[in-house]
Design a protein around this motif. Structure first.
Motif, short mmCIF file in Angstrom:
data_model
loop_
_atom_site.label_atom_id
_atom_site.label_comp_id
_atom_site.label_asym_id
_atom_site.label_seq_id
_atom_site.Cartn_x
_atom_site.Cartn_y
_atom_site.Cartn_z
N ARG A 56 -23.17 37.92 37.35
CA ARG A 56 -22.79 38.34 36.02
C ARG A 56 -23.43 37.41 35.03
O ARG A 56 -23.48 36.20 35.23
N SER B 50 -19.66 44.39 38.20
CA SER B 50 -18.85 44.58 39.41
C SER B 50 -19.58 44.10 40.64
O SER B 50 -20.06 44.85 41.42
N ARG C 6 -23.66 36.37 30.92
CA ARG C 6 -23.03 36.54 29.62
C ARG C 6 -23.92 37.40 28.74
O ARG C 6 -25.12 37.48 28.92
N SER D 78 -24.91 39.60 43.54
CA SER D 78 -25.13 40.07 42.19
C SER D 78 -24.46 39.08 41.25
O SER D 78 -23.44 38.50 41.56
#
Lengths: 361, 608
Positions: free
Chosen positions: A47, A361, A49, A45
């Motif tokens: 992240r 997460s 911005r 996964s």
């Protein structure tokens, strides 16, 4: 739906939802839906911005607008290019015998005497304000006509989609990886169902369950009894295709080492399939469902006609016959909008199925 | 096997599992550590006699295990060692009834703690799996359900084998994770497998296998996909479980790995046990030629500069009676020549997914001379492969210079680049995925020769020559990659790399997917080719034994940095950098009972 757009921008990136996080899809509505494939299943996964998220959503919205614009333009072109005089259609169809003065008046009233580009511009402008125009035949707003007929079609399409998806999942989970004696015939039946023309399937269902057995009404019918045969007519071919996709997905997952681990824990075969395999199967199944559910609208034309049900399919058929172009255009746009929405829903579903695709997460 | 033995002891009559009652309810919240002392019983934990396993039916029937017999005593650790296709995994899986649907398992005896498994139905198996036998597979990334939290996987085993409530299970999951040395167990339990490191995943997998408190743990290649320091930690954990009184059956291809863990070793070859005995005896004084060949094939310092494989009687020299590699013939060396490649201060950053640049490689410098082998060693993510790609001109460095034959990749036109590329070839770990599966070996080589500018008329003759150079023959020209064995494929990959007569060959984990005896042959072949042609190798591996064997000089990399660079003997005997010391200490060595213990960085010892 013959005029349904084949251009679905959501579809291109939908195939690999894991990749979406990194790559922003171009705002160009291009790319015919590719074959349903599993998204990159081991991608971590990622992240992104906040700027990336905004860019992504913006691009998605632009793509949706692009699809609708493309659909509107194509149908407008069809309207302009098809032979026959629209003015005739407005004043009463092929049987009418209007005077030239009436025709001229109608042309002026509907702007048909102006240049095509001007008509196109006015048309887009009206669309942008949510005005789909006025039916030539019923002289009522198209939005109102659609609103009156949308209910039965939504009920039919939704029940068909539910039956098809649930049936496909159940059949796939039950038969995947079984002996050839079990798997072969089921797969064969699916192939036949998927290949049958739906009107023929509808006629067979009518003959057996309505005329012979008398279990369900042949025409119209109120409540759930009237819904059963149309639903099956729509759902069976759809479910058959989905079942084939789902089974191959199930069989792929059954080969995974974590399935051996689950069995080694003492889990029964049924529990392995339901608790572990099902979730992995849902990703390709959702992709495929997104493609085919959009097509239910087209299937509804035949089914509603065959079973003499009210709905958008019937409305479309009669509008095409009567050259009632504002209604046809409105329905085409609605169909395109449904495609776009389903694509967005499918995209939003992936992270629910596969937590690795969640951003945080 | 707590259930049947306890039943049997009270009634005094041995009964088969199909009639036993369900396992006794586990006491809620009981600590995991010590296995309850079994009721005194003479039955060994595992008894296998004349086990035969076959797949397929009719003419396609193929027996893969031909009459295997072994016992495992309670609290003992037995290792089944063998190469791929030896039948070791399927033998282990027959103990939990997971050999697969089209497998036929026959045996005179197949019993766990006195319970006859041969009469087991699916329901009996389900009770046994997880409850009496825990199975740990290799590579927990794919052996744990990737879309479920690791705690959920452990919880599932608890749900099946205990009467604990949901809250008690959640507590127990954390306890189990803590027991296997997972730090922050409560946090880790909620994470997905891919969010854990390889070592933590493997621990979580072991925790799941322990959840039902089985007396017997079957571990199938439990450390194979792990880096060497992590491997040492997992071996420590398994040793601790053994010391707690659990019976262990470990399956491995790696003699060094089992040498510290196992009380006894059984060596399998082609579905038969060829040698069995106490670990020290089998490894120290092997009786069977196959065991001796396996041991000789392990690359390590003592085999440096010598042959690992038996003298080439055939391309794959695997006849069981072939002479063993006892002569340790030295490999002829090619004199080391001029510098063929030079990296100076090379660095490379990649944009990370969060937009921050990530350093893959920083400040790497080395010279490579003709005829020498430079080993690059490091664990996953250390920047080995990025360094290789920079040398190959496939990745541009963000800083520093790369010169091949005094020419920098950076300033070249595409045409010049292609010309220079012929000089730097590569051999990958998995040649199957770097070959077009539809092309024959002949086509693969001819294509490579075509790129090298060999005229069409001479390509076939040159292909045959290349095949002979790598120990294959003209009969392999028409084969497709899929029809070749792993070792043969790697030979073809080497032949293809040699086609343009390169000065440098980058070998990126070229033997990592191969069995130890095949690995030995491929390493010998690479040495022969170097002696003959004077080619320079950059040899990348995570396997320190292999690196030690092949290299003249070694670069040790971690986190994109070169932490140590020097002569191979110096680096391995007197490592300077703490990381190198940890790495070298973690190498499992045969016959050295102190070496496989991990550096004191693990939480294992303090977990409980």
């Amino acid at each position: 739906m013959s005029a349904a757009p084949t251009v679905v921008p959501g579809a291109a990136d939908r195939v690999h939802p894991a990749a979406v996080a990194g790559a922003v899809p171009a705002g160009v509505p291009a790319g015919v839906p590719a074959a349903a494939t599993r998204p990159a299943s081991r991608a971590p996964s990622r992240r992104t911005r906040a700027g990336g998220v905004v860019r992504r959503l913006g691009a998605r919205a632009l793509g949706a607008v692009g699809v609708l614009w493309g659909a509107a333009t194509l149908t407008f072109l069809a309207l302009v290019l098809i032979p026959g005089d629209i003015a005739y259609a407005i004043v009463g169809g092929p049987d009418a015998n209007p005077s030239p003065e009436v025709l001229a008046q109608v042309r002026a009233e509907y702007g048909l005497d102006r240049p095509v580009a001007e008509q196109y511009g006015a048309y887009l402008l009206r669309l942008a304000t949510g005005d789909l125009g006025t039916s030539y035949r019923f002289h009522a707003p198209v939005t109102q006509l659609i609103g009156e007929q949308v209910g039965p079609t939504v009920v039919l399409a939704a029940s068909a989609a539910v039956v098809a998806v649930l049936g496909a999942v159940a059949v796939a989970l039950a038969t995947a990886g079984r002996r050839p004696a079990v798997r072969g015939p089921v797969s064969g039946i699916e192939l036949v169902l998927a290949s049958l023309p739906s009107f023929w399937l509808g006629i067979v269902l009518l003959t057996v369950f309505s005329f012979t057995l008398g279990w369900f009404p042949a025409i119209g019918g109120e409540g759930w009894r009237g819904l059963v045969l149309p639903t099956l007519t729509l759902a069976l071919p759809l479910g058959a295709v989905l079942a084939q996709v789902a089974r191959s997905a199930v069989e792929e997952v059954l080969e995974e080492p974590f399935v051996v681990t689950a069995r080694a824990r003492g889990l029964s075969d049924a529990a392995v399939r339901v608790r572990h395999v099902l979730r992995h199967t849902l990703v390709p199944l959702t992709t495929m469902t997104g493609f085919v559910v959009g097509g239910l609208f087209g299937g509804a034309v035949i089914t509603e006609t065959l079973f003499n049900r009210a709905g958008l399919g019937r409305l479309l058929l009669s509008a095409v016959n009567a050259k009632d172009m504002p209604v046809v255009l409105g329905l085409v746009l609605l169909s395109a909008a449904v495609y776009v929405v389903i694509n967005l829903v499918v995209d939003a579903t992936y992270p629910l199925i596969d937590p690795r695709l969640r951003r945080t997460s | 096997m707590s259930a049947p033995t306890s039943v049997a002891s009270t009634t005094g009559v041995p009964i088969t599992a199909s009639t036993t009652s369900s396992p006794p309810a586990r006491v809620a919240g009981r600590p995991a550590a010590p296995v309850p002392p079994p009721t005194p019983s003479t039955a060994p934990a595992v008894r296998v006699e004349d086990l035969r396993i076959a797949f397929g039916r009719g003419p396609a029937r193929r027996e893969v295990v031909h009459g295997v017999s072994f016992d495992v005593a309670r609290g003992e650790c037995l290792a089944l060692v063998g190469e791929s296709g030896s039948g070791k995994s399927v033998t282990a899986r027959s103990l939990v009834g997971l050999t697969g649907r089209d497998a036929q398992v026959r045996a005179r005896t197949l019993a766990l703690g006195g319970t006859d498994l041969l009469r087991f139905g699916e329901r009996d198996w389900r009770r046994l799996r997880g409850g009496d036998v825990g199975l740990v597979l290799q590579d927990a990334l794919v052996s744990l359900d990737p879309v479920r939290p690791v705690g959920g996987e452990i919880d599932e085993a608890l749900r099946l084998h205990t009467d604990l409530t949901r809250a008690q299970r959640a507590e127990r999951v954390v306890e189990l994770l803590e027991h296997v040395g997972v730090p922050d167990p409560a946090v880790r339990a909620r994470q997905l497998p891919h969010q854990l490191s390889g070592g933590l995943r493997q621990r979580a997998l072991i925790a799941g296998a322990l959840a039902g408190e089985p007396d017997l743990l079957v571990a199938d290649e439990p450390t194979t996909a792990l880096d060497v320091t992590v491997q040492a930690q997992v071996l420590d954990l398994l040793a601790r479980l053994r010391d707690e009184g659990r019976t262990l059956l470990v399956i491995s291809h790696d003699l060094a790995v089992v040498s510290h863990l196992a009380d006894r070793v059984a060596v399998l070859q082609d579905g038969r046990i060829v040698e069995t005995g106490p670990t020290a005896q089998v490894l120290g004084d092997p009786q069977h030629p196959y065991t001796r060949r396996l041991l000789a094939a392990v690359p390590a310092e003592h085999a440096r500069g010598t042959r690992l494989s038996a003298p080439p009687v055939g391309p794959e020299a695997s006849a069981p009676d072939a002479p063993i590699a006892a002569d340790r013939r030295p490999v002829p060396r090619h004199p080391v020549g001029e510098v063929v490649a030079r990296l100076d201060g090379v660095a490379r950053t990649f944009p990370g997914p969060d937009g921050q640049p990530r350093v893959a490689v920083r400040d790497v410098s080395f010279d490579l001379r003709a005829g020498e082998t430079l080993g690059i060693v490091g664990e996953s993510g250390s920047g080995k492969t990025t360094t290789a790609r920079i040398l190959l001109g496939l990745t541009e460095p963000t800083a520093g210079t790369v010169e091949v034959h005094g020419r920098s990749w950076a300033g070249l036109t595409p045409r010049e680049r292609r010309a220079l590329r012929r000089d730097v070839q590569v051999v990958h770990q998995d040649p199957l995925s770097s070959f077009d599966p539809r092309h024959t070996v002949g086509r693969i080589l001819a294509d490579a020769l075509g790129v090298a500018g060999v005229p069409r008329s001479r390509r076939r003759a040159r292909s045959v020559q290349l095949l002979q150079q790598v120990g294959l023959g003209v009969e392999h020209l028409d084969r497709r990659p899929r029809r070749l064995s792993g070792g043969q494929r790697q030979r073809v990959a080497i032949a293809r790399a040699l086609a343009p007569r390169p000065r440098i060959v980058v070998c990126d984990e070229p033997v990592s997917a191969l069995d130890v005896s095949v690995q030995a042959q491929v390493l010998d072949l690479l040495a022969d080719v170097q002696a003959e042609t004077g080619v320079a190798y950059v040899f990348i591996s995570h396997d320190l034994g292999v690196i030690h064997h092949v290299s003249d000089r070694v670069l040790v990399m971690t986190d994109g940095e070169v932490v140590e660079h020097g002569d191979v003997a110096d680096v391995f005997t007197a490592p300077q950098h703490p990381y190198t010391r940890r790495l070298v200490a973690a190498i499992p060595r045969i016959g050295d009972p102190t070496s496989a213990t991990a550096a004191p960085t693990t939480t294992d010892r303090t977990a409980r």
